[in-house]
Design a protein around this motif. Structure first.
Motif, PDB file in Angstrom:
ATOM      1  N   UNK A 284      31.577  64.993 -15.736  1.00  0.00           N
ATOM      2  CA  UNK A 284      30.418  64.634 -14.895  1.00  0.00           C
ATOM      3  C   UNK A 284      30.668  63.355 -14.107  1.00  0.00           C
ATOM      4  N   UNK A 285      31.540  63.416 -13.130  1.00  0.00           N
ATOM      5  CA  UNK A 285      31.924  62.205 -12.408  1.00  0.00           C
ATOM      6  C   UNK A 285      30.744  61.552 -11.703  1.00  0.00           C
ATOM      7  N   UNK A 286      29.767  62.353 -11.282  1.00  0.00           N
ATOM      8  CA  UNK A 286      28.592  61.787 -10.608  1.00  0.00           C
ATOM      9  C   UNK A 286      27.867  60.787 -11.504  1.00  0.00           C
ATOM     10  N   UNK A 287      27.913  61.027 -12.817  1.00  0.00           N
ATOM     11  CA  UNK A 287      27.191  60.163 -13.751  1.00  0.00           C
ATOM     12  C   UNK A 287      27.984  58.922 -14.146  1.00  0.00           C
ATOM     13  N   UNK A 288      29.234  58.811 -13.701  1.00  0.00           N
ATOM     14  CA  UNK A 288      30.087  57.712 -14.140  1.00  0.00           C
ATOM     15  C   UNK A 288      30.064  56.529 -13.181  1.00  0.00           C
ATOM     16  N   UNK A 289      29.330  56.631 -12.102  1.00  0.00           N
ATOM     17  CA  UNK A 289      29.191  55.525 -11.164  1.00  0.00           C
ATOM     18  C   UNK A 289      27.862  55.688 -10.429  1.00  0.00           C
ATOM     19  N   UNK A 290      27.583  54.783  -9.528  1.00  0.00           N
ATOM     20  CA  UNK A 290      26.338  54.810  -8.761  1.00  0.00           C
ATOM     21  C   UNK A 290      26.227  56.133  -7.996  1.00  0.00           C
ATOM     22  N   UNK A 291      25.259  56.992  -8.329  1.00  0.00           N
ATOM     23  CA  UNK A 291      25.165  58.295  -7.642  1.00  0.00           C
ATOM     24  C   UNK A 291      24.997  58.173  -6.135  1.00  0.00           C
ATOM     25  N   UNK A 292      24.417  57.059  -5.674  1.00  0.00           N
ATOM     26  CA  UNK A 292      24.223  56.895  -4.241  1.00  0.00           C
ATOM     27  C   UNK A 292      25.517  56.729  -3.466  1.00  0.00           C
ATOM     28  N   UNK A 293      26.586  56.310  -4.178  1.00  0.00           N
ATOM     29  CA  UNK A 293      27.878  56.136  -3.503  1.00  0.00           C
ATOM     30  C   UNK A 293      28.921  57.046  -4.132  1.00  0.00           C
ATOM     31  N   UNK A 294      28.486  58.114  -4.759  1.00  0.00           N
ATOM     32  CA  UNK A 294      29.400  58.978  -5.483  1.00  0.00           C
ATOM     33  C   UNK A 294      30.399  59.655  -4.558  1.00  0.00           C
ATOM     34  N   UNK A 295      31.616  59.761  -5.036  1.00  0.00           N
ATOM     35  CA  UNK A 295      32.654  60.460  -4.298  1.00  0.00           C
ATOM     36  C   UNK A 295      32.289  61.921  -4.069  1.00  0.00           C
ATOM     37  N   UNK A 296      31.406  62.431  -4.946  1.00  0.00           N
ATOM     38  CA  UNK A 296      31.042  63.848  -4.864  1.00  0.00           C
ATOM     39  C   UNK A 296      29.808  64.068  -3.983  1.00  0.00           C
ATOM     40  N   UNK A 297      29.296  63.028  -3.386  1.00  0.00           N
ATOM     41  CA  UNK A 297      28.178  63.277  -2.510  1.00  0.00           C
ATOM     42  C   UNK A 297      27.118  62.215  -2.534  1.00  0.00           C
TER      43      UNK A 297
END
Length: 297
Positions: A284-297
């Motif tokens: 769950x890479x989205x949950x491992x950093x700030x979702x607003x700047x996520x690499x996935x979107x």
């Protein structure tokens, strides 16, 4: 059969406990601080520092999985090892013990505590006469999910890790470690041996980054991170003493002795590790950093 898992509350031992319960085994988990979260486990109170609790934990046990803790004090780990041997020796029906020393070992002794404390523990257990298989994993893929790696990976597309970019590493996931452990526990013919386990392929830093690029759909580049900065991040999670010891092993990896050490696994255990891209896709890479700047979107 009854399986004891020492370290069942940790990430590695927890994966082993989940795998063994999923395979239908009775599992007893040793814990110092209350029941863990793995369903179906019988939790018993105990500690490697307490020989009496280990003897009680090993009562009626036929198989045991042991993960060495993040302790690099030679005298303390020696005490833990002696207690482990004493506890396991008290089990009248013990058929096999699988010891995960959490690292590969250089062919010749070094001055690096994470290697040499593990070498001494493995040699002591193997010499004890206990039916033992020692597992020697490389680096864990879950290390890339930590706060000292994942945020920069997700936000900036920089996979920073303190290893040389040209060092091939057969990165291993915890679930695959559990698969290797379960396989070893079913192989009494391997007692007395030490086995290198690892991921499906040994990859360099740029190849690892390319796998992330393909799965995440955004550019990711590998950067060999300074060990000092990595040590500072580890200190927040594990304390300064453990962080300094772990950092010493990464400094050693920058030298010539590391060549070939983290290569593909010994094929003696019939385990097919998860392909690297499949492992990346399952996190769950989205949950491992700030979702607003996520690499996935």
């Amino acid at each position: 059969m009854s399986h004891l898992v020492i370290g069942a509350r940790g990430a590695q031992g927890g994966a082993v406990a989940r795998r063994l319960t999923a395979d239908g085994h009775r599992v007893r988990g040793l814990t110092r601080r209350g029941a863990g979260s793995v369903p179906g486990v019988e939790w018993v109170s105990g500690d490697l520092a307490d020989a009496d609790s280990l003897r009680a934990a090993f009562k009626d046990v036929t198989h045991a999985s042991v993960t060495l803790p993040l302790v690099y004090d030679d005298a303390l780990l020696d005490r833990y090892t002696r207690n482990l041997i004493e506890g396991a020796s008290s089990a009248a029906d013990l058929r096999l013990l699988v010891l995960n020393i959490t690292t590969r070992l250089p062919a010749v002794p070094t001055s690096v505590a994470p290697f040499e404390t593990r070498r001494e523990a493995a040699e002591a257990v193997l010499a004890s006469g206990l039916p033992t298989v020692v597992l020697r994993p490389p680096l864990y893929l879950e290390n890339l999910c930590g706060p000292w790696v994942a945020p920069a990976l997700v936000r900036d597309g920089v996979l920073g890790y303190p290893v040389p970019e040209d060092l091939p590493i057969a990165w291993l996931g915890h679930d695959d470690l559990a698969a290797f452990t379960a396989a070893a526990l079913a192989r009494p013919d391997l007692a007395g041996t030490a086995i290198d386990v690892g991921g499906a392929e040994a990859v360099t830093g740029p190849v690892l980054a390319a796998a992330f690029t393909e799965v995440l759909g955004r550019p990711v580049r590998f950067a060999s991170r300074p060990v000092d900065a990595f040590e500072a991040g580890l200190a927040e999670a594990f304390g300064p003493e453990a962080a300094a010891a772990i950092a010493g092993s990464y400094r050693w990896m920058a030298g010539p002795g590391a060549a070939g050490l983290y290569a593909a696994a010994d094929p003696v255990l019939d385990v097919r590790p998860t392909p690297l891209r499949a492992w990346i896709a399952g996190r769950p890479w989205r949950d491992l950093a700030d979702p607003g700047r996520s690499l996935e979107g």
